[in-house]
Design an enzyme around this catalytic site. Structure first.
Site, mmCIF file in Angstrom:
data_model
loop_
_atom_site.group_PDB
_atom_site.id
_atom_site.type_symbol
_atom_site.label_atom_id
_atom_site.label_comp_id
_atom_site.label_asym_id
_atom_site.label_seq_id
_atom_site.Cartn_x
_atom_site.Cartn_y
_atom_site.Cartn_z
ATOM 1 N N ASP A 180 -11.543 -12.628 18.287
ATOM 2 C CA ASP A 180 -12.523 -13.582 18.722
ATOM 3 C C ASP A 180 -13.046 -14.490 17.640
ATOM 4 O O ASP A 180 -12.771 -14.386 16.450
ATOM 5 C CB ASP A 180 -14.065 -12.721 18.994
ATOM 6 N N GLY A 198 -12.493 -5.585 19.131
ATOM 7 C CA GLY A 198 -11.282 -6.288 18.884
ATOM 8 C C GLY A 198 -10.064 -5.982 19.322
ATOM 9 O O GLY A 198 -9.103 -6.454 19.868
ATOM 10 N N ARG A 204 -11.579 -13.730 23.360
ATOM 11 C CA ARG A 204 -11.105 -12.650 23.138
ATOM 12 C C ARG A 204 -9.975 -12.404 24.355
ATOM 13 O O ARG A 204 -8.811 -11.708 24.352
ATOM 14 C CB ARG A 204 -12.038 -11.296 23.396
ATOM 15 N N ASP A 262 -7.340 -7.664 7.454
ATOM 16 C CA ASP A 262 -7.464 -9.117 6.725
ATOM 17 C C ASP A 262 -7.814 -8.493 5.332
ATOM 18 O O ASP A 262 -6.839 -8.425 4.500
ATOM 19 C CB ASP A 262 -8.836 -9.555 7.286
ATOM 20 N N GLU A 302 -6.310 -0.961 15.359
ATOM 21 C CA GLU A 302 -6.952 -1.972 15.000
ATOM 22 C C GLU A 302 -6.385 -3.458 15.510
ATOM 23 O O GLU A 302 -5.404 -3.434 15.780
ATOM 24 C CB GLU A 302 -7.319 -1.930 13.557
ATOM 25 N N ASP A 303 -7.256 -4.341 15.476
ATOM 26 C CA ASP A 303 -6.657 -5.941 15.910
ATOM 27 C C ASP A 303 -5.885 -6.474 14.770
ATOM 28 O O ASP A 303 -4.749 -6.811 14.867
ATOM 29 C CB ASP A 303 -7.765 -6.717 16.596
#
Ligand code: IMP
Ligand code: MG
Length: 180
Positions: A159, A44, A165, A103, A99-100
């Site tokens: 994604d 990601g 992506r 969460d 990191e993307d």
């Protein structure tokens, strides 16, 4: 520009570009002239990572790691698996994990603890996106691009079941896509 699987653009490519430059400058400033190992978490973060490292005017190495906490769909399995380890040791080095999105926080708290055990000189976390309202474990990123609400997003590396992506903007996925 996008089809009906996209509800709306949340963060545009232009906004991302501007924020990435600020993050890059801030990370370099905090390094005080020292070199750094930038760690890209696959898959990601790859788009954000490529932009971020080019916004950093300093000496660096890059490395790649892959862990997974997600099955298919949009919910976490709560389990973290190592898929690909770093190629080089990080002992005594300044490390920034890129990191993307944060969460639940499960992936990064696992990853950070695992890399901390290798005794780097310092370790920080830089994320493009943060969904603070979704935390299951207490975790804070050191560098955060954008805080967002609890909506499932795709694009700029993120994604839905490995697709989308490549969208240039961070977009909200139309809920019909995953409630079907
Ligand atoms: P965490 O362990 O729950 O913090 O999960 C982090 C990972 O979940 C990220 O690296 C993403 O791969 C994935 N993820 C969480 N939210 C989203 C989202 O809105 N879109 C795409 N992937 C997401
Ligand atoms: Mg991910």
């Amino acid at each position: 520009m996008y089809g009906k699987e996209i509800a709306r653009v949340l963060v545009s490519k232009e906004e991302i570009d501007a924020r990435v430059k600020e993050l890059g400058r801030q990370i370099v400033e905090d390094l005080h002239g020292e070199s750094v190992t930038m760690v890209c978490t696959l898959r990601g973060a790859c788009v954000f990572f490529a932009d971020l490292i080019r916004a950093m005017d300093c000496d660096m190495e890059i490395d790649f790691i892959a862990v997974s906490s997600y099955g298919g769909g949009t919910t976490t399995s709560g389990e973290v698996k190592m898929i690909k380890d770093l190629s080089s040791p990080i002992e005594g080095k300044n490390v920034v994990i890129v990191e993307d999105i944060i969460d639940s926080g499960v992936t990064l708290s696992y990853l950070k603890r695992m890399l901390e055990a290798r005794e780097p000189k310092s370790i920080k976390v830089c994320t493009l996106l943060d969904k603070p309202s979704r935390r299951k474990v207490d975790f804070k990123g050191d560098y955060v691009g954008f805080e967002i609400e609890n909506e499932y997003v795709v694009g700029c590396g993120l994604d839905y079941d490995q697709h989308m992506r490549n969208l240039p903007d961070v977009c909200v996925l139309a809920p019909e896509v995953y409630t079907k």
